[in-house]
Structures are given as structure tokens and as C-alpha cells.
Design an enzyme around this catalytic site. Structure first.
Site, short mmCIF file in Angstrom:
data_model
loop_
_atom_site.label_atom_id
_atom_site.label_comp_id
_atom_site.label_asym_id
_atom_site.label_seq_id
_atom_site.Cartn_x
_atom_site.Cartn_y
_atom_site.Cartn_z
N SER A 1 -32.68 12.93 -31.91
CA SER A 1 -32.33 11.32 -32.33
C SER A 1 -33.22 11.58 -34.03
O SER A 1 -32.85 10.96 -34.91
CB SER A 1 -31.68 10.44 -32.16
N LYS B 1 -29.17 1.93 -20.37
CA LYS B 1 -28.34 0.67 -21.37
C LYS B 1 -28.27 0.00 -20.67
O LYS B 1 -27.54 -1.11 -21.37
CB LYS B 1 -27.32 1.73 -21.12
N GLY C 1 -14.19 10.80 -14.28
CA GLY C 1 -15.40 10.14 -14.11
C GLY C 1 -15.39 8.86 -13.49
O GLY C 1 -14.14 8.08 -13.75
N ALA C 2 -16.07 8.18 -13.30
CA ALA C 2 -16.23 6.36 -12.97
C ALA C 2 -17.65 6.28 -13.65
O ALA C 2 -18.27 4.78 -12.90
CB ALA C 2 -15.81 6.51 -11.52
N GLY C 3 -18.76 6.89 -14.13
CA GLY C 3 -19.87 6.39 -14.62
C GLY C 3 -20.29 5.59 -15.43
O GLY C 3 -18.71 4.66 -16.21
N GLY C 4 -21.27 5.35 -16.16
CA GLY C 4 -21.29 4.42 -17.70
C GLY C 4 -20.48 4.84 -18.52
O GLY C 4 -20.09 4.50 -19.31
N ALA C 5 -20.44 6.35 -18.50
CA ALA C 5 -19.94 7.02 -19.99
C ALA C 5 -18.08 6.44 -20.01
O ALA C 5 -17.93 5.94 -20.65
CB ALA C 5 -20.43 8.14 -20.23
P1 NAP Z 1 -23.04 8.75 -14.87
O1 NAP Z 1 -22.86 7.19 -15.02
O2 NAP Z 1 -23.88 9.44 -13.49
O3 NAP Z 1 -21.59 9.02 -13.81
C1 NAP Z 1 -21.53 10.75 -13.43
C2 NAP Z 1 -19.77 10.71 -13.04
O4 NAP Z 1 -20.31 12.43 -12.51
C3 NAP Z 1 -20.01 10.36 -11.84
O5 NAP Z 1 -18.41 9.87 -12.11
C4 NAP Z 1 -19.81 10.98 -10.41
O6 NAP Z 1 -19.08 10.73 -9.67
C5 NAP Z 1 -19.66 12.09 -11.67
N1 NAP Z 1 -19.88 13.67 -10.84
C6 NAP Z 1 -20.72 13.73 -11.26
N2 NAP Z 1 -21.45 14.77 -10.25
C7 NAP Z 1 -19.93 15.55 -10.25
C8 NAP Z 1 -19.08 16.74 -9.78
N3 NAP Z 1 -19.94 17.90 -8.96
N4 NAP Z 1 -17.87 16.96 -9.34
C9 NAP Z 1 -16.90 15.68 -9.73
N5 NAP Z 1 -17.59 14.70 -10.13
C10 NAP Z 1 -19.42 14.30 -10.57
O7 NAP Z 1 -23.07 9.74 -15.92
P2 NAP Z 1 -22.62 8.96 -17.39
O8 NAP Z 1 -23.70 7.65 -18.41
O9 NAP Z 1 -21.39 8.44 -17.17
O10 NAP Z 1 -22.47 10.42 -18.29
C11 NAP Z 1 -21.97 11.14 -18.03
C12 NAP Z 1 -21.57 13.06 -18.77
O11 NAP Z 1 -21.05 12.21 -19.99
C13 NAP Z 1 -23.18 13.38 -18.92
O12 NAP Z 1 -22.99 14.21 -19.24
C14 NAP Z 1 -23.25 12.84 -20.54
O13 NAP Z 1 -24.72 13.86 -21.00
C15 NAP Z 1 -22.14 12.47 -20.97
N6 NAP Z 1 -22.17 11.46 -22.22
C16 NAP Z 1 -21.95 12.40 -23.81
C17 NAP Z 1 -21.55 10.52 -24.57
C18 NAP Z 1 -21.28 11.50 -26.21
O14 NAP Z 1 -21.58 10.76 -27.15
N7 NAP Z 1 -21.00 12.45 -26.49
C19 NAP Z 1 -22.27 9.86 -24.35
C20 NAP Z 1 -22.72 9.53 -23.20
C21 NAP Z 1 -22.08 10.48 -22.23
P3 NAP Z 1 -19.45 9.73 -8.25
O15 NAP Z 1 -19.17 8.52 -8.47
O16 NAP Z 1 -18.80 10.56 -7.45
O17 NAP Z 1 -21.32 10.29 -7.95
#
Ligand code: NAP
Length: 517
Positions: free
Chosen positions: A243, A290, A348-352
Site C-alpha cells: 500500500s 478492522k 467462507g464466513a469470516g470478516g471478508a
Molecule cells: P477470517 O476472518 O480469518 O476467515 C477465514 C475463513 O476461512 C473462515 O470462514 C474459515 O472457516 C475459512 N477457512 C480457513 N481455512 C480453511 C480451509 N482450509 N478450508 C475451508 N475453509 C477455511 O479471514 P478473512 O478476513 O475473511 O479473509 C479471508 C481471505 O480473504 C484472506 O485470504 C484475505 O487475504 C482475503 N481478502 C482479500 C481481499 C481483497 O481485497 N482481495 C480483501 C479482504 C480479504 P472456519 O470458520 O471454519 O474457520
């Protein structure tokens, strides 16, 4: 000023380092304690080796640091002070004498008009009274130097507060270690006389020092003037973020007097105090802050209120406004496909996933959320449905979609009912786990749009499989670029609005001027 620490074992090597970094240094610190024994003897025996002869056309600091203060002096204290005193006539600009070193040692330097830096180096903890400590150092020196290993952002904030309370130019206050980086990059804004740097490939004179070239070229240290607007990336870690390159290149392109810097932060309450002290005009916020930014911003918009995550802060007068550019950034690459988006599946069900689900639902798309841990998909789906009810109750124009939940890998049948767009938001497939595919047996029929928001690697295992099946694909890099572009636009508006309120200057919005005036 930028001080280059010379940490090589010989005088000749140190002269070479200065030659390489000449344009990035105004001042050099010769660390006599790091010279090898024969070089120390050479320096003390050869009286013709004066500072201007060794290091021409640059100001100089003479330092011989004890082990206890982070140095490498291996002799006795008596020998150290004797060596220092023997160098009093060698025309150094400054000598660094630790707090407590007696006047018997400082007097010969005072006689030679060498200015005294009184220093304290703390590796264990912050002094209880930072302001009092600085005042004590200043009483026996021209420059008070306080270097402290900081444990986190609260310590950095305390250092900045004390430094900014003093008249500029009579002190150097710095935080050592990862979280202290802002004190090194913004030394001028703390009223410090200079900042210390070491070449990246040499011995670091203290933990967390920045390479002088990086300081000037990547972090634009020399162009940070009194009126320069400051922006930052806030997270932990932030050292690998691209960034700063992205935003600084645009500030330069648009000829804005603004700089974008990395702020490694451990805790957001202290960050907001620090942001006000430095008058930060805006910030990108990344993992893991965030949520903390959403809680700490003075005002937030719907994207933050409903997703609980804030990735952008901009300052308006004295308050910080929070928004989430992941929401428009995610939608932007979908614009060519919007007509096809009656429904979508989000993996997925995380922050993104929260930002992605919010973006899709609020434009009327029904969403199936599937996640490895089904309960998290259920709770996200319930939260998003509540958010949509609240959104439509406030705005008649919004006809939101409906969310439902499923689990992985058992939801393939349900998934096929939502397959026009499959958005992958889980961390599965992200480096280093690049072979991971969250729906390994799902048979694409080529009609799906597959959007993986992971951007390291650019093409995930899922994207490659979808491409082979003939699907349209969107990669995480496009979303990242789109959210960064929205963020930059907000920063640029903040810049012009600050310029206008500061000086009444007519803003140049990089657009065509219209209107009747
Ligand atoms: P997070 O809040 O930690 O959530 C991670 C998610 O991934 C959870 O739903 C988790 O499931 C799941 N997961 C992790 N390992 C897994 C596996 N081996 N198999 C299946 N599901 C799995 O992370 P986040 O902030 O949402 O970010 C997720 C991704 O989005 C990251 O790679 C980040 O770099 C990317 N991202 C990209 C952008 C962009 O601008 N392109 C912006 C934001 C984020 P459980 O609930 O079962 O643990």
C-alpha cells in the site's frame, strides 16, 4: 536530518558506507564500540584522523556504546571514557555521552565546542516519567536523546506526547522495535533533531532502524514538511504491504503534498490517540484491526455499521470517519456481470465474507453462505438478514436479497441452486496452502462466474480449475485494486478538503472545472 549509523568494524568500511549513502545522510554516527580493536587503536593513536578528514562535508557524532546500552564495548568503563576523552579534539560535531557520565569527561568536549548528546537507552521498560527524564537529560546536554524499546502503541503514544511538548530541535526521542517505526519515520513531526538509520545489510545500531535509502525513497522522509498531509496503513504486521508504494505513487502523480506510511499497531485505542497527535489525515486498516477501527471511529457509514469492519479512516476536521471500501471494491469487478446476478454462493464466513455478503444482499442478490464450520455460516447469515431488515426499514429504495446457510463440503446440491456466482472468501488456497480447494469435487459446468478474493497467489487452485471448465473468473487482485482505488479517491478528497479549510485555496480535483463562477 537523517543520521547514518556507521557500524562496520573498520574506518575504511565505514567511509565506503558513507560514500554509498551520501545523498541519504546529513549526519553520521561513528560507533567506536563496533570498530575492531586494532582500528580503535589506530583512531586513538593517529591524531591526524579528525572527523572532517574521515567523513568530509557531513556532521558527525562520536559514540562508544556500553553493552548495557545496546553497544559492544568490551573494555572497562574507565578505558571507554579515556578513549572518548582522547578523541575530544578530533572535531566531531557531537559526542554521545550517556546520562550519568561525569563532567570530567564532558568538559574537554565542551572546551572544543563539541555539542553534547545526553542519552538514555531503555530495553526493559518505559521510564515512568518520560517528560521528566527528557528534562533531566536536557539539563546537562545540548540534545536529549531517549531511546526506549516499546512494547506497543501505547508506549509510542507516550513518547510522541512527551517529544511534541518540547521545543523542536533539542531532542531525539525514538521507540525501538517493530511498533516504534512511526517515531523513526515521523521524527520531524515529533520535533526531533534527526532520525537514526542503518544500511539494511549492515549491523543495525538499534532494533527497528530503517535503511536510509528506504527512508527517503519509500517513505519520502525528506519531503515531509510542516504542511504535508499524512496517511498510513494500520495493521499488524504491515511490513510487507504494498500500500505505501500504491498510494505514494498516486500522491506524486497528482502532485499532492501528502505521504503514506506504515504504522504497525497492536491496539486501536492507543492508535486513535496517536493518530490525533500526528494529525493523520487518513488510514487504510488491515488485519487484525478492522473491528477495532469500526469501534474507535467517531462516525461510521452503513458499510461499517452492518459489517462491523472498517478498512478506511478519513479525517474531517477533528473527527475520524470510517468506511469499508471492500464493499464497493468487491462489487466493482462484477459490473460487467450484474445482470446475471440473481443469486450467489459465498464460501467462507469470516470478516471478508461479511463484507461480500453485505455487498451482494444490499443490491438484491440472494446468497447461500457455506462454511467449513456451519455454525459460523448460520450466525453470519442471521446477522446479514438482520442488517438487511434494518437497511430496508431506513431506505425504501433498497430491496435486499435473503441469506441462508450451509456447510462444506455437504452443500453441493444447495450450491448448484446458487451457482451463477461463486465467491470464494475463505483462506483456503492462500499462500502457503496453495493446493487447497474448498470445493474440490464440485463439478463446474462452465456457466458459473467464479470469483476468488484471495490475491496471494493471484490464481488459486479453485480459479485454475474453474478456468479449465470454461467459467468466467475474477481474481482477488481485481478486488484489491478496486478497493484501493476507492480508498485513494477518499484520501484525495480529504486532501483537498483539508487544503480548502486550511488556506481557502481553490481545490484542483483533477477534473474539469464547471459551474457558473
Ligand atoms: P477470517 O476472518 O480469518 O476467515 C477465514 C475463513 O476461512 C473462515 O470462514 C474459515 O472457516 C475459512 N477457512 C480457513 N481455512 C480453511 C480451509 N482450509 N478450508 C475451508 N475453509 C477455511 O479471514 P478473512 O478476513 O475473511 O479473509 C479471508 C481471505 O480473504 C484472506 O485470504 C484475505 O487475504 C482475503 N481478502 C482479500 C481481499 C481483497 O481485497 N482481495 C480483501 C479482504 C480479504 P472456519 O470458520 O471454519 O474457520
Amino acid at each position: 536530518m537523517i543520521c547514518l549509523c556507521l557500524t562496520a568494524p573498520t574506518l575504511d568500511e565505514n567511509r565506503d558506507i558513507l560514500r554509498r549513502y551520501r545523498s541519504n545522510a546529513d549526519l553520521v554516527e561513528l560507533r567506536v564500540d563496533l570498530l575492531n580493536r586494532s582500528e580503535r587503536e589506530r583512531l586513538s593513536d593517529d591524531r591526524s584522523l579528525t572527523a572532517p578528514k574521515l567523513f568530509p562535508r557531513v556532521k558527525t557524532i562520536l559514540t562508544c556504546r556500553l553493552n548495557a546500552d545496546g553497544g559492544a564495548w568490551d573494555g572497562t568503563e574507565e578505558e571507554r571514557l579515556k578513549l572518548l576523552c582522547s578523541l575530544a579534539e578530533r572535531q566531531f560535531t557531537f559526542v554521545d555521552l550517556e546520562d550519568g557520565v561525569s563532567s570530567a569527561c564532558s568538559d574537554p568536549f565542551v572546551e572544543q565546542k563539541v555539542r553534547i548528546i545526553r542519552s538514555i537507552h531503555r530495553f526493559e521498560s518505559m521510564p515512568e516519567d518520560v517528560a521528566g527524564t527528557l528534562a533531566r537529560l536536557k539539563a546537562t546536554g545540548d540534545i536529549a536523546k531517549l531511546a526506549v524499546s516499546v512494547r506497543g502503541t501505547a508506549d509510542v503514544d507516550a513518547l510522541v506526547e512527551a517529544a511534541q511538548a518540547l521545543p523542536a530541535g533539542g531532542h531525539v526521542v525514538l521507540g525501538m522495535g517493530k511498533y516504534g517505526l512511526p517515531t523513526r519515520l515521523l521524527a520531524g513531526r515529533m520535533g526531533c533533531a534527526w532520525t537514526y538509520t542503518s544500511p539494511q545489510r549492515g549491523v543495525q545500531a538499534a532494533p527497528g532502524q530503517v535503511d536510509p535509502r528506504e527512508l527517503t525513497e519509500r517513505y519520502h522522509y525528506r519531503s515531509i514538511g510542516r504542511d504535508t498531509l499524512l496517511f498510513a496503513i494500520v495493521g499488524d504486521p504491515v511490513s510487507h504491504s504494498k500500500s505505501p508504494e500504491y498510494h505514494n505513487a498516486r500522491f506524486q502523480r497528482d502532485e499532492l503534498d501528502a505521504v503514506y506510511l506504515p504504522f504497525p499497531v497492536d491496539e486501536m485505542t492507543a492508535f486513535f490517540r496517536l493518530a490525533k497527535r500526528f494529525s493523520l489525515s487518513g488510514a487504510s486498516v488491515t488485519v487484525p484491526h478492522k473491528q477495532g477501527a469500526a469501534a474507535g471511529a467517531d462516525y461510521v457509514d452503513d458499510t461499517v455499521r452492518e459489517t462491523g469492519a472498517c478498512n478506511t479512516l478519513v479525517r474531517e476536521q477533528d473527527i475520524y470517519l470510517g468506511t469499508n471500501t471492500d464493499v464497493p471494491g468487491f462489487l466493482s469487478p462484477l459490473i460487467p456481470y450484474l445482470e446475471r446476478l440473481a443469486c450467489a454462493c459465498v464460501i467462507g464466513a469470516g470478516g471478508a465474507a461479511r463484507a461480500v455478503g453485505y455487498a451482494l444482499l444490499s443490491r438484491g442478490t440472494d446468497v447461500l453462505i457455506v462454511n467449513r464450520t456451519e455454525s459460523r455460516a448460520e450466525s453470519l447469515s442471521a446477522d446479514l438478514n438482520r442488517a438487511m431488515e434494518s437497511l430496508s426499514s431506513r431506505d425504501d429504495g433498497v430491496l435486499p436479497g435473503r441469506a441462508r446457510a450451509g456447510s462444506l463440503p455437504n452443500s453441493y446440491e444447495a450450491l448448484s441452486g446458487y451457482r451463477s456466482l461463486i465467491v470464494q472468501t475463505s483462506s483456503c488456497g492462500m499462500e502457503p496452502d496453495v493446493q487447497c480447494d474448498p470445493i474440490p469435487d464440485y463439478p463446474f459446468d462452465g456457466s458459473e462466474i467464479v470469483y476468488d478474493i484471495i490475491y496471494t497467489p493471484e490464481r488459486t487452485a479453485l480459479i485454475r480449475r474453474a478456468e479449465r471448465a470454461g467459467c468466467a473468473v475474477i481474481t482477488g487482485g481485481s478486488m484489491f485494486a478496486a478497493q484501493a482505488a476507492v480508498q485513494y479517491d477518499l484520501f484525495r478528497r480529504t486532501y483537498w478538503s483539508a487544503q480548502r479549510s486550511r488556506s481557502g485555496v481553490e481545490p484542483r480535483y483533477n477534473g474539469v472545472k464547471r459551474g457558473f463562477r
